[in-house]
Structure formats: structure tokens, C-alpha cells
Design a protein around this motif. Structure first.
Motif, PDB file in Angstrom:
ATOM      1  N   GLU A 171     -57.321  34.464 -16.874  1.00  0.00           N
ATOM      2  CA  GLU A 171     -56.154  35.206 -15.990  1.00  0.00           C
ATOM      3  C   GLU A 171     -58.215  36.308 -15.031  1.00  0.00           C
ATOM      4  N   GLN A 172     -58.799  36.464 -16.084  1.00  0.00           N
ATOM      5  CA  GLN A 172     -60.083  36.923 -15.653  1.00  0.00           C
ATOM      6  C   GLN A 172     -61.124  35.998 -14.614  1.00  0.00           C
ATOM      7  N   THR A 173     -60.462  34.631 -14.642  1.00  0.00           N
ATOM      8  CA  THR A 173     -60.799  33.751 -13.440  1.00  0.00           C
ATOM      9  C   THR A 173     -59.962  34.164 -11.276  1.00  0.00           C
ATOM     10  N   ARG A 174     -58.837  33.918 -12.066  1.00  0.00           N
ATOM     11  CA  ARG A 174     -58.182  34.631 -10.726  1.00  0.00           C
ATOM     12  C   ARG A 174     -58.108  35.923 -10.579  1.00  0.00           C
ATOM     13  N   LEU A 175     -58.235  36.944 -11.701  1.00  0.00           N
ATOM     14  CA  LEU A 175     -58.410  38.621 -10.941  1.00  0.00           C
ATOM     15  C   LEU A 175     -60.163  38.442 -10.347  1.00  0.00           C
ATOM     16  N   GLU A 176     -60.666  37.339 -10.385  1.00  0.00           N
ATOM     17  CA  GLU A 176     -62.273  37.310  -9.943  1.00  0.00           C
ATOM     18  C   GLU A 176     -61.841  36.741  -8.558  1.00  0.00           C
ATOM     19  N   LEU A 177     -60.710  35.659  -8.617  1.00  0.00           N
ATOM     20  CA  LEU A 177     -60.882  35.055  -7.134  1.00  0.00           C
ATOM     21  C   LEU A 177     -60.120  36.265  -6.328  1.00  0.00           C
ATOM     22  N   ILE A 178     -59.224  37.057  -6.798  1.00  0.00           N
ATOM     23  CA  ILE A 178     -58.492  37.794  -5.887  1.00  0.00           C
ATOM     24  C   ILE A 178     -59.739  38.766  -5.749  1.00  0.00           C
ATOM     25  N   ALA A 179     -60.043  39.301  -6.065  1.00  0.00           N
ATOM     26  CA  ALA A 179     -61.308  40.354  -5.942  1.00  0.00           C
ATOM     27  C   ALA A 179     -61.955  39.629  -4.689  1.00  0.00           C
ATOM     28  N   ALA A 180     -62.616  38.847  -5.071  1.00  0.00           N
ATOM     29  CA  ALA A 180     -63.785  37.613  -4.219  1.00  0.00           C
ATOM     30  C   ALA A 180     -62.948  37.769  -2.530  1.00  0.00           C
ATOM     31  N   ALA A 181     -61.489  37.255  -2.537  1.00  0.00           N
ATOM     32  CA  ALA A 181     -61.274  37.008  -1.537  1.00  0.00           C
ATOM     33  C   ALA A 181     -60.829  38.936  -0.692  1.00  0.00           C
ATOM     34  N   GLU A 182     -60.610  39.480  -1.653  1.00  0.00           N
ATOM     35  CA  GLU A 182     -60.558  41.153  -0.695  1.00  0.00           C
ATOM     36  C   GLU A 182     -61.873  41.442  -0.539  1.00  0.00           C
ATOM     37  N   LYS A 183     -62.582  41.092  -1.357  1.00  0.00           N
ATOM     38  CA  LYS A 183     -64.338  41.567  -0.565  1.00  0.00           C
ATOM     39  C   LYS A 183     -64.288  41.129   0.683  1.00  0.00           C
ATOM     40  N   ALA A 184     -63.723  39.617   0.649  1.00  0.00           N
ATOM     41  CA  ALA A 184     -64.100  38.872   1.716  1.00  0.00           C
ATOM     42  C   ALA A 184     -63.529  38.907   2.767  1.00  0.00           C
ATOM     43  N   THR A 185     -62.220  39.811   2.527  1.00  0.00           N
ATOM     44  CA  THR A 185     -61.065  39.998   3.962  1.00  0.00           C
ATOM     45  C   THR A 185     -61.642  41.896   3.847  1.00  0.00           C
ATOM     46  N   ALA A 186     -62.249  42.652   3.316  1.00  0.00           N
ATOM     47  CA  ALA A 186     -62.788  44.214   3.731  1.00  0.00           C
ATOM     48  C   ALA A 186     -64.371  43.478   4.490  1.00  0.00           C
ATOM     49  N   ALA A 187     -65.062  42.805   4.181  1.00  0.00           N
ATOM     50  CA  ALA A 187     -66.506  42.466   4.724  1.00  0.00           C
ATOM     51  C   ALA A 187     -65.955  42.064   6.371  1.00  0.00           C
ATOM     52  N   ALA A 188     -64.923  40.820   6.319  1.00  0.00           N
ATOM     53  CA  ALA A 188     -64.575  40.627   8.061  1.00  0.00           C
ATOM     54  C   ALA A 188     -64.229  41.662   8.580  1.00  0.00           C
ATOM     55  N   ALA A 189     -62.967  42.397   8.165  1.00  0.00           N
ATOM     56  CA  ALA A 189     -62.660  43.776   8.216  1.00  0.00           C
ATOM     57  C   ALA A 189     -63.696  44.605   8.955  1.00  0.00           C
ATOM     58  N   ALA A 190     -65.083  44.847   8.477  1.00  0.00           N
ATOM     59  CA  ALA A 190     -65.900  45.749   8.310  1.00  0.00           C
ATOM     60  C   ALA A 190     -66.491  44.974  10.231  1.00  0.00           C
ATOM     61  N   THR A 191     -67.257  43.947   9.428  1.00  0.00           N
ATOM     62  CA  THR A 191     -67.485  43.130  10.554  1.00  0.00           C
ATOM     63  C   THR A 191     -66.904  43.389  12.021  1.00  0.00           C
ATOM     64  N   ALA A 192     -65.467  43.420  12.078  1.00  0.00           N
ATOM     65  CA  ALA A 192     -64.377  42.947  13.079  1.00  0.00           C
ATOM     66  C   ALA A 192     -64.513  44.785  13.452  1.00  0.00           C
ATOM     67  N   GLU A 193     -64.537  45.600  12.704  1.00  0.00           N
ATOM     68  CA  GLU A 193     -64.943  47.116  13.064  1.00  0.00           C
ATOM     69  C   GLU A 193     -66.338  46.885  14.249  1.00  0.00           C
ATOM     70  N   THR A 194     -66.940  46.749  13.088  1.00  0.00           N
ATOM     71  CA  THR A 194     -68.461  46.573  13.945  1.00  0.00           C
ATOM     72  C   THR A 194     -69.006  46.372  15.417  1.00  0.00           C
ATOM     73  N   GLU A 195     -67.879  44.895  14.805  1.00  0.00           N
ATOM     74  CA  GLU A 195     -68.406  44.272  16.241  1.00  0.00           C
ATOM     75  C   GLU A 195     -67.590  44.761  17.932  1.00  0.00           C
ATOM     76  N   ALA A 196     -66.044  45.326  17.251  1.00  0.00           N
ATOM     77  CA  ALA A 196     -65.325  46.708  18.364  1.00  0.00           C
ATOM     78  C   ALA A 196     -65.901  47.734  18.696  1.00  0.00           C
ATOM     79  N   ARG A 197     -66.584  48.601  17.516  1.00  0.00           N
ATOM     80  CA  ARG A 197     -67.777  49.459  17.959  1.00  0.00           C
ATOM     81  C   ARG A 197     -68.328  49.134  18.827  1.00  0.00           C
ATOM     82  N   LYS A 198     -69.468  47.942  18.718  1.00  0.00           N
ATOM     83  CA  LYS A 198     -70.356  47.016  19.212  1.00  0.00           C
ATOM     84  C   LYS A 198     -69.452  47.418  20.595  1.00  0.00           C
ATOM     85  N   GLY A 199     -68.278  45.948  20.172  1.00  0.00           N
ATOM     86  CA  GLY A 199     -68.038  45.878  21.944  1.00  0.00           C
ATOM     87  C   GLY A 199     -68.228  47.767  22.820  1.00  0.00           C
ATOM     88  N   ALA A 200     -66.805  48.748  22.077  1.00  0.00           N
ATOM     89  CA  ALA A 200     -66.779  49.940  23.111  1.00  0.00           C
ATOM     90  C   ALA A 200     -67.908  50.365  23.308  1.00  0.00           C
TER      91      ALA A 200
END
Length: 126
Positions: free
Chosen positions: A66-95
Motif C-alpha cells: 500500500e505504501q509503495t502504491r501510494l508512493e507511486l501515485i504521489a510520484a505520478a501526481e508530482k510528475a503530472t503537476a511538474a509537467a503542468a507547471a512546465t506547460a504553464e510556464t512555457e505558455a506564459r513564455k510564449g504569450a
């Protein structure tokens, strides 16, 4: 009737020793009689301990999974959040780059219009 026997110290001591010996023999006999049940209880306790250890190991394994599963979910969420933040930063830079490009174009258009008017004025004066 009165006890006519004279209980002196040696008699009392031998009586006490006989009583102790009788109690010891009774204890040994009871122990020997109870030996099979004691062994059965001991085997049952060993079985219970093994079952408890197996349940504890299973619980620990499930907790770890369960702890491993939660860590994987947290890592996936963190990666998704990082990708979203990177995409948002890129969009801001583009704008921002697009806005800067429009400002530069507008400034160039204003300068071109100013230069055209200046050239027209000079052409009229000449």
C-alpha cells in the motif's frame, strides 16, 4: 481423650519432612499426569505464535504494498503537476514572447508611419 504421645522436636521435624516429601511426590505425580496436556498446550502455543507471525508478516507485506502504491501515485501526481507547471510556464513564455513581438511590430509600424510622414513633408517642402 488426650494425646498421650509426646511430640518432641525430632518427631515434629520428621513429620514436617514427611509432609514435604508427600507434597513433592504429589507434585511430581501431577506433573507427570499433566505432561501430555502440557505438551499439547505448548504445541498449540507454538502453532498460535506461528500463525500470529504469519498474520503479522502478511499485514506488513500489505502495508508495504500500500505504501509503495501510494508512493507511486504521489510520484505520478508530482510528475503530472511538474509537467503542468512546465506547460504553464512555457505558455506564459510564449504569450510574453508574442506580446513582445506585437509591441515590436507596432513600434516598427509607428516608426514606418512616422518616417513616411516625414518623407512626405520633406517631399512637399522641396
Amino acid at each position: 481423650m488426650r494425646n498421650l504421645r509426646n511430640n518432641d522436636f525430632v518427631d515434629r521435624r520428621s513429620t514436617a519432612a514427611d509432609a514435604k516429601a508427600h507434597l513433592l511426590n504429589a507434585y511430581r505425580t501431577a506433573k507427570e499426569i499433566a505432561e501430555p496436556t502440557r505438551l499439547a498446550r505448548q504445541a498449540e502455543r507454538v502453532t498460535l505464535v506461528e500463525a500470529r507471525d504469519a498474520r503479522r508478516a502478511e499485514r506488513n507485506r500489505l502495508k508495504l504494498e500500500e505504501q509503495t502504491r501510494l508512493e507511486l501515485i504521489a510520484a505520478a501526481e508530482k510528475a503530472t503537476a511538474a509537467a503542468a507547471a512546465t506547460a504553464e510556464t512555457e505558455a506564459r513564455k510564449g504569450a510574453e514572447n508574442a506580446r513582445i513581438a506585437r509591441l515590436v511590430e507596432d513600434e516598427a509600424a509607428r516608426k514606418a508611419e512616422r518616417d513616411r510622414r516625414y518623407a512626405a513633408r520633406k517631399a512637399r517642402q522641396a
